[in-house]
Design a protein around this motif. Sequence first.
Motif, PDB file in Angstrom:
ATOM      1  N   HIS A 128     -40.634 -52.012 -45.019  1.00 46.61           N
ATOM      2  CA  HIS A 128     -40.400 -51.587 -46.402  1.00 46.61           C
ATOM      3  C   HIS A 128     -40.029 -50.108 -46.448  1.00 46.61           C
ATOM      4  N   ILE A 129     -40.804 -49.279 -45.773  1.00 41.62           N
ATOM      5  CA  ILE A 129     -40.538 -47.844 -45.748  1.00 41.62           C
ATOM      6  C   ILE A 129     -39.167 -47.560 -45.145  1.00 41.62           C
ATOM      7  N   SER A 130     -38.836 -48.249 -44.059  1.00 41.91           N
ATOM      8  CA  SER A 130     -37.542 -48.037 -43.406  1.00 41.91           C
ATOM      9  C   SER A 130     -36.390 -48.423 -44.328  1.00 41.91           C
ATOM     10  N   ALA A 131     -36.532 -49.573 -45.014  1.00 42.46           N
ATOM     11  CA  ALA A 131     -35.473 -50.034 -45.898  1.00 42.46           C
ATOM     12  C   ALA A 131     -35.262 -49.087 -47.067  1.00 42.46           C
ATOM     13  N   VAL A 132     -36.353 -48.643 -47.690  1.00 43.62           N
ATOM     14  CA  VAL A 132     -36.246 -47.727 -48.839  1.00 43.62           C
ATOM     15  C   VAL A 132     -35.694 -46.382 -48.391  1.00 43.62           C
ATOM     16  N   ASN A 138     -32.929 -41.013 -46.805  1.00 43.46           N
ATOM     17  CA  ASN A 138     -34.008 -40.166 -46.280  1.00 43.46           C
ATOM     18  C   ASN A 138     -34.313 -40.489 -44.823  1.00 43.46           C
ATOM     19  N   THR A 139     -33.263 -40.641 -44.036  1.00 45.77           N
ATOM     20  CA  THR A 139     -33.450 -40.936 -42.614  1.00 45.77           C
ATOM     21  C   THR A 139     -32.766 -39.855 -41.777  1.00 45.77           C
ATOM     22  N   VAL A 140     -33.242 -39.697 -40.570  1.00 45.84           N
ATOM     23  CA  VAL A 140     -32.665 -38.747 -39.620  1.00 45.84           C
ATOM     24  C   VAL A 140     -32.246 -39.514 -38.384  1.00 45.84           C
ATOM     25  N   ASP A 141     -30.997 -39.391 -37.994  1.00 44.59           N
ATOM     26  CA  ASP A 141     -30.490 -40.068 -36.805  1.00 44.59           C
ATOM     27  C   ASP A 141     -30.901 -39.257 -35.582  1.00 44.59           C
ATOM     28  N   ALA A 142     -31.811 -39.818 -34.794  1.00 44.30           N
ATOM     29  CA  ALA A 142     -32.327 -39.111 -33.625  1.00 44.30           C
ATOM     30  C   ALA A 142     -31.592 -39.484 -32.350  1.00 44.30           C
ATOM     31  N   THR A 143     -30.465 -40.168 -32.484  1.00 42.30           N
ATOM     32  CA  THR A 143     -29.714 -40.581 -31.302  1.00 42.30           C
ATOM     33  C   THR A 143     -29.268 -39.364 -30.505  1.00 42.30           C
ATOM     34  N   GLY A 144     -29.645 -39.338 -29.241  1.00 43.35           N
ATOM     35  CA  GLY A 144     -29.247 -38.234 -28.379  1.00 43.35           C
ATOM     36  C   GLY A 144     -30.047 -36.964 -28.574  1.00 43.35           C
ATOM     37  N   GLN A 145     -31.048 -36.983 -29.462  1.00 44.26           N
ATOM     38  CA  GLN A 145     -31.862 -35.803 -29.715  1.00 44.26           C
ATOM     39  C   GLN A 145     -33.223 -35.921 -29.043  1.00 44.26           C
ATOM     40  N   ASP A 146     -33.797 -34.771 -28.769  1.00 47.65           N
ATOM     41  CA  ASP A 146     -35.188 -34.752 -28.339  1.00 47.65           C
ATOM     42  C   ASP A 146     -36.054 -35.146 -29.527  1.00 47.65           C
ATOM     43  N   PHE A 147     -37.119 -35.915 -29.253  1.00 46.99           N
ATOM     44  CA  PHE A 147     -37.955 -36.411 -30.351  1.00 46.99           C
ATOM     45  C   PHE A 147     -38.519 -35.269 -31.191  1.00 46.99           C
ATOM     46  N   VAL A 148     -38.990 -34.212 -30.558  1.00 47.59           N
ATOM     47  CA  VAL A 148     -39.616 -33.116 -31.295  1.00 47.59           C
ATOM     48  C   VAL A 148     -38.587 -32.433 -32.192  1.00 47.59           C
ATOM     49  N   ASP A 149     -37.358 -32.257 -31.710  1.00 54.02           N
ATOM     50  CA  ASP A 149     -36.314 -31.647 -32.535  1.00 54.02           C
ATOM     51  C   ASP A 149     -35.993 -32.540 -33.733  1.00 54.02           C
ATOM     52  N   ALA A 150     -35.931 -33.865 -33.500  1.00 52.99           N
ATOM     53  CA  ALA A 150     -35.674 -34.791 -34.608  1.00 52.99           C
ATOM     54  C   ALA A 150     -36.822 -34.770 -35.613  1.00 52.99           C
ATOM     55  N   PHE A 151     -38.048 -34.644 -35.119  1.00 59.69           N
ATOM     56  CA  PHE A 151     -39.210 -34.578 -36.007  1.00 59.69           C
ATOM     57  C   PHE A 151     -39.162 -33.312 -36.858  1.00 59.69           C
ATOM     58  N   ALA A 152     -38.803 -32.185 -36.236  1.00 52.11           N
ATOM     59  CA  ALA A 152     -38.694 -30.935 -36.984  1.00 52.11           C
ATOM     60  C   ALA A 152     -37.626 -31.052 -38.064  1.00 52.11           C
ATOM     61  N   GLU A 153     -36.511 -31.704 -37.743  1.00 53.01           N
ATOM     62  CA  GLU A 153     -35.457 -31.897 -38.735  1.00 53.01           C
ATOM     63  C   GLU A 153     -35.936 -32.758 -39.896  1.00 53.01           C
ATOM     64  N   LEU A 155     -38.949 -32.952 -41.037  1.00 49.95           N
ATOM     65  CA  LEU A 155     -39.870 -32.185 -41.869  1.00 49.95           C
ATOM     66  C   LEU A 155     -39.137 -31.386 -42.944  1.00 49.95           C
ATOM     67  N   GLU A 156     -37.874 -31.106 -42.695  1.00 54.44           N
ATOM     68  CA  GLU A 156     -37.074 -30.357 -43.669  1.00 54.44           C
ATOM     69  C   GLU A 156     -36.678 -31.218 -44.861  1.00 54.44           C
ATOM     70  N   THR A 157     -36.644 -32.528 -44.671  1.00 54.15           N
ATOM     71  CA  THR A 157     -36.089 -33.404 -45.709  1.00 54.15           C
ATOM     72  C   THR A 157     -37.130 -34.214 -46.470  1.00 54.15           C
ATOM     73  N   MET A 158     -38.271 -34.510 -45.858  1.00 54.81           N
ATOM     74  CA  MET A 158     -39.247 -35.390 -46.509  1.00 54.81           C
ATOM     75  C   MET A 158     -40.115 -34.640 -47.513  1.00 54.81           C
ATOM     76  N   ASP A 159     -40.631 -35.386 -48.487  1.00 54.52           N
ATOM     77  CA  ASP A 159     -41.586 -34.820 -49.438  1.00 54.52           C
ATOM     78  C   ASP A 159     -42.929 -34.649 -48.743  1.00 54.52           C
ATOM     79  N   LEU A 160     -43.497 -33.470 -48.857  1.00 61.80           N
ATOM     80  CA  LEU A 160     -44.771 -33.181 -48.200  1.00 61.80           C
ATOM     81  C   LEU A 160     -45.777 -32.676 -49.225  1.00 61.80           C
ATOM     82  N   SER A 161     -47.029 -33.054 -49.015  1.00 58.59           N
ATOM     83  CA  SER A 161     -48.150 -32.493 -49.759  1.00 58.59           C
ATOM     84  C   SER A 161     -49.172 -32.022 -48.739  1.00 58.59           C
ATOM     85  N   PHE A 162     -50.116 -31.189 -49.196  1.00 57.15           N
ATOM     86  CA  PHE A 162     -51.074 -30.598 -48.277  1.00 57.15           C
ATOM     87  C   PHE A 162     -52.477 -30.724 -48.852  1.00 57.15           C
ATOM     88  N   ASP A 163     -53.475 -30.794 -47.957  1.00 51.73           N
ATOM     89  CA  ASP A 163     -54.853 -30.910 -48.416  1.00 51.73           C
ATOM     90  C   ASP A 163     -55.408 -29.527 -48.755  1.00 51.73           C
TER      91      ASP A 163
END
Length: 216
Positions: A128-132, A138-153, A155-163
């Motif tokens: 469900h989350i993937s389809a929406v 709201n997806t990042v294509d990580a093809t050919g990227q290092d996982f950590v670099d794709a994760f950092a990218e 973080l720039e696009t997703m909605d975030l909240s903090f405790d």
Amino acid sequence: MESEDAADSADSADAPPERPDEPWVMPREYEIGGVRWLSDASREMARALHPLLAQVTREELAEGPPPRIEDAAVPAEVSSLYRPMVVQHVWTVSIEDVTEFNVDQFLTDLHGLADSMGGQMVRGMLDHISAVSEEYGNTVDATGQDFVDAFAESLETMDLSFDKDGRPNLTIVMHPGTLEKLRENPPTSEQEARIDAILSRRREEWLASRRRRDLP
């Protein structure tokens, strides 16, 4: 003798007929309690077996939507975020286990039910989350990227909240193979610094948005 035979015949006529084939009958309140217990037990066991499922809050609905007919079109008034999820499990019960009150087998079957249903629900939620996310870009294509670099990218696009301690309310779900690769190749100091900088900036943006909402 004749009077005794007549009395016996009268008694036989008044007695209820024997029903040797009468099925086992259980009081309705027992049935209701049993179904409720089985539902609660399987749900809590599923949440214990699947920690991701345990993080999802539950809301009780007084009235839910009617069951959807398979392959039927989704009504036009339904939210575009709506995704039906089919969850099913086949539980075969042996009559011998029932008559012998085989509790161990029952608990084994209950564990199988909870694990199966919980796993299907987790996969359904992730699908469900993937389809929406795909639908709304709201997806990042990580093809050919290092996982950590794709994760950092991401973080720039997703909605975030903090405790209250400033930590992001974030849950990372990854394939076991990806997790193993990450353990073998942990983030570099530069990658960690980049992620910390992104989270620090996003935290300030989030706090600023909350302060604006508090204004009269």
